[in-house]
Motif scaffolding. Structure first.
Motif, mmCIF file in Angstrom:
data_model
loop_
_atom_site.group_PDB
_atom_site.id
_atom_site.type_symbol
_atom_site.label_atom_id
_atom_site.label_comp_id
_atom_site.label_asym_id
_atom_site.label_seq_id
_atom_site.Cartn_x
_atom_site.Cartn_y
_atom_site.Cartn_z
ATOM 1 N N THR A 1 0.923 -1.187 -0.055
ATOM 2 C CA THR A 1 -0.196 0.110 -0.062
ATOM 3 C C THR A 1 1.077 1.314 0.079
ATOM 4 O OG1 THR A 1 0.018 0.049 2.467
ATOM 5 C CG2 THR A 1 -2.024 -1.122 1.223
ATOM 6 N N PRO B 1 -6.418 -6.712 -6.561
ATOM 7 C CA PRO B 1 -5.288 -5.580 -6.280
ATOM 8 C C PRO B 1 -4.838 -5.069 -7.596
ATOM 9 C CG PRO B 1 -4.832 -7.456 -4.832
ATOM 10 C CD PRO B 1 -5.999 -8.014 -5.860
ATOM 11 N N SER C 1 -5.183 -0.270 -4.755
ATOM 12 C CA SER C 1 -4.522 -1.047 -3.536
ATOM 13 C C SER C 1 -3.172 -0.267 -3.211
ATOM 14 C CB SER C 1 -4.256 -2.281 -3.698
ATOM 15 O OG SER C 1 -5.502 -3.313 -4.043
ATOM 16 N N GLY C 2 -2.331 0.230 -4.106
ATOM 17 C CA GLY C 2 -1.217 0.727 -3.931
ATOM 18 C C GLY C 2 -0.781 1.561 -5.005
ATOM 19 N N GLN D 1 -5.177 8.420 2.091
ATOM 20 C CA GLN D 1 -5.623 7.263 2.929
ATOM 21 C C GLN D 1 -6.372 7.432 4.287
ATOM 22 O OE1 GLN D 1 -1.577 5.917 3.568
ATOM 23 N NE2 GLN D 1 -1.772 4.343 2.142
#
Length: 297
Positions: free
Chosen positions: A7, A183, A201-202, A223
């Motif tokens: 992440t 993801p 997801s990241g 976030q």
């Protein structure tokens, strides 16, 4: 996904070169330490921004080994192990595992390789023999192969296939990948806050080389769903992040990093330094980032 390990920002770190065009490992160590101090907790070694395609196999492997040794467990490590031959990808991936990488990023077959879903699936299934989690790389404008939602679902049936990095630059297509519930990592600089809002997801982020502190602040705000704060931070980042995406990407990241105090030398030939005219435009786009990043030193 709650158990996704990559992440936040995974910095596609530029590879520093000295005046002779050789990898400058002393500078790489200093840069890694500064990025860690800025709050970066994930690195992609031998990334596209790090000129993977212009590194020999041995240089790439040495770069991964050195970077992993410096990081020494203080951040997540992804190694790019892309190559034309499957056997080379497997060898590079096993080497990355030996060095402590947590995953590898691998382009699908390219340069007249198979472009159908079956061929792409078989390629990644073969790479999976090396045993490390695999992040597929969706950059159809560069390699001519697209990872669609249906193909992503199929690829994730391979136990080692972890996620896809989407660098298509098309937010609607990226959102379609996100809607699979699997993801997805954003790899397009101008889409960062929108991609985070969409639920990626990241991030694998090359532009963060020249503004790590500001990028870390943006991601933290997103976030924490502080969207007003994120939009204000993005106001500072957006001009440069959009500009570098318009062409001469790698040269622009190297030039911008020098302007903000994170210089990695010049890109390796055959790429040249960014022209003076384009540098002036880039410097204007960077604006107050120079001062923001100076305060992080």
């Amino acid at each position: 996904m709650s158990n996704f390990s990559f992440t936040g920002i995974n910095l596609a770190i530029s590879t520093p070169f000295n005046d002779d065009g050789k990898v400058d490992y002393a500078r790489l160590e200093k840069l890694i330490e500064r990025y860690l101090a800025a709050g970066v907790r994930g690195f992609v070694l031998s990334s596209g921004t790090g000129m993977h395609v212009y590194l020999s196999q041995e240089e790439s492997k040495e770069l991964v080994a050195f970077g992993a040794k410096v990081i020494n467990g203080r951040a997540n490590i992804i190694a790019q192990t892309s190559a034309l031959l499957v056997e080379d990808v497997v060898e590079r991936t096993r080497h990355a595992a030996d060095c402590g990488a947590g995953a590898v990023m691998v382009l699908p077959p390219f340069f007249e390789g198979p472009a159908d879903d079956d061929g792409v699936f078989e390629f990644y299934a073969s790479v999976a023999r090396a045993g490390l989690p695999i992040i597929g790389y969706n950059v159809p404008q560069a390699v001519g192969v697209e990872i669609t939602p249906s193909l992503l679902r199929r690829l994730c049936e391979i136990p080692e296939f972890l996620a896809v990095k989407d660098s298509s630059g098309d937010l609607s297509k990226q959102a379609a990948l996100v809607r699979t519930g699997l993801p997805v990592m954003n790899g397009a600089d101008p889409l960062v806050p929108y991609a985070m809002y969409a639920g990626v997801s990241g991030l694998i982020w090359g532009g963060a080389n020249f503004a790590p502190k500001t990028c870390v602040e943006l991601v933290a705000a997103a976030q924490e769903r502080r969207w007003d704060d994120a939009r204000e931070i993005w106001r500072v980042l957006e001009p440069a992040m959009s500009l570098i995406w318009q062409g001469d990407y790698v040269q622009s990241v190297y030039a911008a990093s020098a302007m903000t105090g994170y210089g990695a030398g010049n890109p390796r030939r055959p790429l040249s330094r960014l022209s003076a005219a384009k540098s002036d435009v880039l410097r204007s786009a960077i604006g107050e980032l120079v001062e923001r990043e100076r305060l992080a030193h």
